[in-house]
Design a protein around this motif. Structure first.
Motif, PDB file in Angstrom:
ATOM      1  N   ARG A   1      -9.576  13.485   3.832  1.00  0.00           N
ATOM      2  CA  ARG A   1      -9.045  14.741   4.352  1.00  0.00           C
ATOM      3  C   ARG A   1     -10.180  15.597   4.945  1.00  0.00           C
TER       4      ARG A   1
ATOM      5  N   ARG B   1     -11.664  13.909   8.165  1.00  0.00           N
ATOM      6  CA  ARG B   1     -10.800  13.990   9.361  1.00  0.00           C
ATOM      7  C   ARG B   1     -10.791  15.396   9.937  1.00  0.00           C
TER       8      ARG B   1
ATOM      9  N   PRO C   1     -13.098  14.530  13.464  1.00  0.00           N
ATOM     10  CA  PRO C   1     -11.881  13.775  13.840  1.00  0.00           C
ATOM     11  C   PRO C   1     -12.256  12.500  14.589  1.00  0.00           C
ATOM     12  N   HIS C   2     -11.637  11.396  14.164  1.00  0.00           N
ATOM     13  CA  HIS C   2     -12.013  10.122  14.760  1.00  0.00           C
ATOM     14  C   HIS C   2     -10.895   9.098  14.543  1.00  0.00           C
ATOM     15  N   PRO C   3     -10.593   8.270  15.570  1.00  0.00           N
ATOM     16  CA  PRO C   3      -9.504   7.288  15.416  1.00  0.00           C
ATOM     17  C   PRO C   3      -9.725   6.306  14.272  1.00  0.00           C
TER      18      PRO C   3
ATOM     19  N   ASP D   1      -8.482   7.980  11.204  1.00  0.00           N
ATOM     20  CA  ASP D   1      -7.014   8.017  11.220  1.00  0.00           C
ATOM     21  C   ASP D   1      -6.443   6.652  10.830  1.00  0.00           C
TER      22      ASP D   1
ATOM     23  N   ALA E   1      -6.860   6.067   7.145  1.00  0.00           N
ATOM     24  CA  ALA E   1      -5.918   6.894   6.383  1.00  0.00           C
ATOM     25  C   ALA E   1      -4.523   6.286   6.414  1.00  0.00           C
ATOM     26  N   ARG E   2      -4.155   5.683   7.547  1.00  0.00           N
ATOM     27  CA  ARG E   2      -2.831   5.043   7.633  1.00  0.00           C
ATOM     28  C   ARG E   2      -2.764   3.817   6.731  1.00  0.00           C
TER      29      ARG E   2
ATOM     30  N   ARG F   1     -19.970   7.137  10.027  1.00  0.00           N
ATOM     31  CA  ARG F   1     -19.837   6.518  11.350  1.00  0.00           C
ATOM     32  C   ARG F   1     -19.205   7.505  12.336  1.00  0.00           C
TER      33      ARG F   1
ATOM     34  N   GLY G   1     -21.481   9.986  13.640  1.00  0.00           N
ATOM     35  CA  GLY G   1     -22.579   9.467  14.438  1.00  0.00           C
ATOM     36  C   GLY G   1     -23.795   9.087  13.620  1.00  0.00           C
TER      37      GLY G   1
ATOM     38  N   HIS H   1     -22.670   5.549  18.075  1.00  0.00           N
ATOM     39  CA  HIS H   1     -22.142   6.807  18.580  1.00  0.00           C
ATOM     40  C   HIS H   1     -20.738   6.557  19.113  1.00  0.00           C
ATOM     41  N   LEU H   2     -19.745   7.183  18.492  1.00  0.00           N
ATOM     42  CA  LEU H   2     -18.361   6.843  18.819  1.00  0.00           C
ATOM     43  C   LEU H   2     -17.712   7.929  19.654  1.00  0.00           C
ATOM     44  N   ASP H   3     -16.673   7.521  20.343  1.00  0.00           N
ATOM     45  CA  ASP H   3     -16.002   8.433  21.269  1.00  0.00           C
ATOM     46  C   ASP H   3     -15.050   9.358  20.510  1.00  0.00           C
ATOM     47  N   HIS H   4     -15.275  10.636  20.601  1.00  0.00           N
ATOM     48  CA  HIS H   4     -14.454  11.595  19.849  1.00  0.00           C
ATOM     49  C   HIS H   4     -13.291  12.146  20.653  1.00  0.00           C
TER      50      HIS H   4
ATOM     51  N   LEU I   1     -10.711  10.776  21.813  1.00  0.00           N
ATOM     52  CA  LEU I   1      -9.403  10.158  21.618  1.00  0.00           C
ATOM     53  C   LEU I   1      -8.565  10.862  20.560  1.00  0.00           C
ATOM     54  N   SER I   2      -9.189  11.739  19.800  1.00  0.00           N
ATOM     55  CA  SER I   2      -8.548  12.121  18.538  1.00  0.00           C
ATOM     56  C   SER I   2      -8.348  13.618  18.395  1.00  0.00           C
TER      57      SER I   2
ATOM     58  N   HIS J   1      -5.330  15.142  15.933  1.00  0.00           N
ATOM     59  CA  HIS J   1      -5.220  14.323  14.727  1.00  0.00           C
ATOM     60  C   HIS J   1      -4.179  14.822  13.737  1.00  0.00           C
TER      61      HIS J   1
ATOM     62  N   HIS K   1      -0.600  13.296  13.776  1.00  0.00           N
ATOM     63  CA  HIS K   1      -0.363  11.860  13.916  1.00  0.00           C
ATOM     64  C   HIS K   1      -0.776  11.034  12.703  1.00  0.00           C
ATOM     65  N   GLY K   2      -1.546  11.577  11.813  1.00  0.00           N
ATOM     66  CA  GLY K   2      -2.022  10.828  10.668  1.00  0.00           C
ATOM     67  C   GLY K   2      -0.952  10.728   9.597  1.00  0.00           C
ATOM     68  N   PRO K   3      -1.260  10.059   8.512  1.00  0.00           N
ATOM     69  CA  PRO K   3      -0.308   9.890   7.429  1.00  0.00           C
ATOM     70  C   PRO K   3      -0.103  11.158   6.613  1.00  0.00           C
ATOM     71  N   SER K   4      -1.018  12.118   6.706  1.00  0.00           N
ATOM     72  CA  SER K   4      -0.762  13.363   5.992  1.00  0.00           C
ATOM     73  C   SER K   4      -1.424  14.496   6.749  1.00  0.00           C
ATOM     74  N   ALA K   5      -0.822  15.671   6.638  1.00  0.00           N
ATOM     75  CA  ALA K   5      -1.389  16.839   7.291  1.00  0.00           C
ATOM     76  C   ALA K   5      -2.743  17.147   6.674  1.00  0.00           C
ATOM     77  N   ILE K   6      -3.595  17.806   7.409  1.00  0.00           N
ATOM     78  CA  ILE K   6      -4.938  18.028   6.901  1.00  0.00           C
ATOM     79  C   ILE K   6      -5.047  19.288   6.071  1.00  0.00           C
TER      80      ILE K   6
END
Lengths: 224, 232
Positions: free
Chosen positions: A97, A100, A104-106, A109, A112-113, A130, A133, B2-5, B7-8, B11, B14-19
């Motif tokens: 929680r 995220r 926030p990151h896919p 997500d 979590a699913r 991760r 970064g 280094h990941l692409d942020h 896309l999300s 969030h 769409h996730g399984p629970s509200a934050i």
């Protein structure tokens, strides 16, 4: 991304539920195994080289992008106590929680699913690192430090121990913490080729037994 | 690494629970109103929660989260009083720091309210009771939509004058155990004047759960909060 993200993730105030857990210190205090700063140091040293190394390696492997489902199974296999499994998943859900909301990151997500009631905390911590970064050694440091800092602050509350003494314990463990974090990151890199069996599987039977006894107490200050 | 942020960004839907304080559940339905009850040890938080459950359970779908300091005593009191079926009462363990669990790190409480909605929902209202704490303990807005601070006349009639975040900022201040005022030498008029000075237009209820009206005024305030929440 910035290296300073490590400070955010490792901060004891990061709102991921750790404050309610003693890392086995409450059971050890009750059993008379922690009575002062010296015995706290021995307890933390034992934790660091067993549960701490295992969790740090899992976190590093997750930060490297190894399959989190396989890592979660590896964590389960390395955690015999049902009470500790429950605590690890609960803390994993809370870490999820916070992570995220913070980074926030896919991949968070998706994890979590897969685990709506929580994956093992070190796995979530690694994916969170991760997403922030950070690299495998960062995740290992964070997890190894958490494995002793929680027990030290809990002991301050449980024994009214001088907080300067407790912090001194953590400072004296720092060189060992370096070695554990780097060994954990090395094991995680080996696991990329050799699979999760390359991750360390050390255990501390007294922590497992103490956790089971603690979970059955009617009155306690900490959740684990 | 280094990941692409990018896309999300959305969030929380769409996730399984509200934050956190999101007003909607993952399936898009509106979540229950959450009201926090805080205040010093022994001021009557659990008794007020029990009385509210009695008063509201026939008209609303209710659940309660308790935050005990080192036991499950508050949850067990509610179970013993049978104010709600056991599956509607959840206890959170707070690791010697009840204010941390309702303000600084609310994750365990958010999980408790979400699990209650999943398991016994749909719910209209969730009461989140804090462990007894000090005058600075308040609930995070990420956890509750409104908060009640409960003090009592026997704790000293100077508490409203002393103020603190609970007394000055809670959406409702309850001064409990007014029936004891003559026995402990508390001046209710002075408490009311001090509370007015600290809180300006924010409401204050003087209550005795042993009196005829019991929890009625607080229950009415809760109904008003629910009506406002539904209209939002």
């Amino acid at each position: 991304m910035t290296r300073a993200a490590l400070l955010v993730l490792a901060d004891g105030r990061f709102p991921a539920g750790g404050h309610a857990h003693s890392g086995g210190a409450e059971a050890a205090v009750k059993a008379g195994r922690i009575t002062d700063a010296a015995s706290l140091e021995e307890f933390c040293r034992g934790r660091l080289h067993t549960a701490g190394l295992v969790s740090a390696a899992l976190a590093a492997a997750a930060a490297l992008g190894l399959d989190p489902v396989e890592l979660d199974e590896a964590a389960e296999a390395r955690t015999p106590s049902p009470a500790l499994r429950t605590a690890a998943r609960r803390l994993g859900r809370q870490m999820m929680r916070a992570a995220r909301a913070t980074w926030p990151h896919p991949e968070l997500d998706a994890l979590a699913r897969l685990f709506p009631k929580g994956a093992h905390q070190p796995v979530v911590l690694g994916v969170a690192a991760r997403a922030a970064g950070l690299g495998p050694a960062d995740a290992a440091y964070c997890s190894a430090y958490e494995s002793v800092s929680g027990a030290a602050t809990a002991t301050v509350r449980l024994l009214s121990l001088d907080p300067f003494d407790a912090t001194g314990v953590l400072a004296r463990l720092a060189p060992e913490l370096d070695r554990v974090a780097l060994a954990a990151a090395d094991a995680a890199r080996r696991a990329v080729d050799e699979g999760v069996d390359a991750l360390p599987a050390r255990s501390a039977p007294l922590l497992e037994i103490g956790a089971e006894a603690h979970a059955a107490w009617a009155v306690r200050l900490f959740a684990s | 690494m280094h990941l692409d942020h990018s896309l999300s960004s959305s969030h929380s839907h769409h996730g399984p629970s509200a934050i956190s304080a999101d007003a909607h559940r993952p399936d898009g339905s509106r979540r229950a109103l959450r009201i926090g009850l805080g205040g010093p040890v022994g001021s009557g938080k659990t008794a007020t929660v029990a009385a509210l459950c009695h008063a509201l359970r026939d008209e609303l779908s209710l659940a309660v989260v308790t935050n005990d300091i080192y036991t499950r005593e508050d949850a067990e009191f509610l179970l013993r009083e049978a104010v709600l079926p056991p599956e509607r009462i959840a206890a959170v363990e707070t690791g010697a720091c009840p204010h941390t669990a309702i303000r600084d790190d609310i994750s365990a409480n958010l999980e408790a309210v979400e699990d209650l909605e999943d398991e016994v929902g749909p719910l209209d209202l969730i009461l989140v009771e804090s462990g007894g704490d000090n005058l600075t303990a308040t609930f995070s807005k990420g956890l509750v939509d409104a908060q009640i601070f409960v003090i009592d006349v026997a704790g000293g009639d100077d508490i409203p004058r002393k103020g603190g975040p609970g007394v000055t900022t809670a959406d409702l201040l309850v001064v409990n155990k007014t029936d004891l005022a003559p026995y402990v030498g508390s001046d209710l008029g002075r408490m009311a004047a001090d509370a007015k000075a600290q809180r300006a237009e924010l409401p204050v209820v003087f209550q005795s759960l042993r009196g005829d009206k019991g929890v009625a005024a607080v229950a009415d305030w809760v109904r008003g909060q629910l009506a406002a929440w539904r209209a939002r």
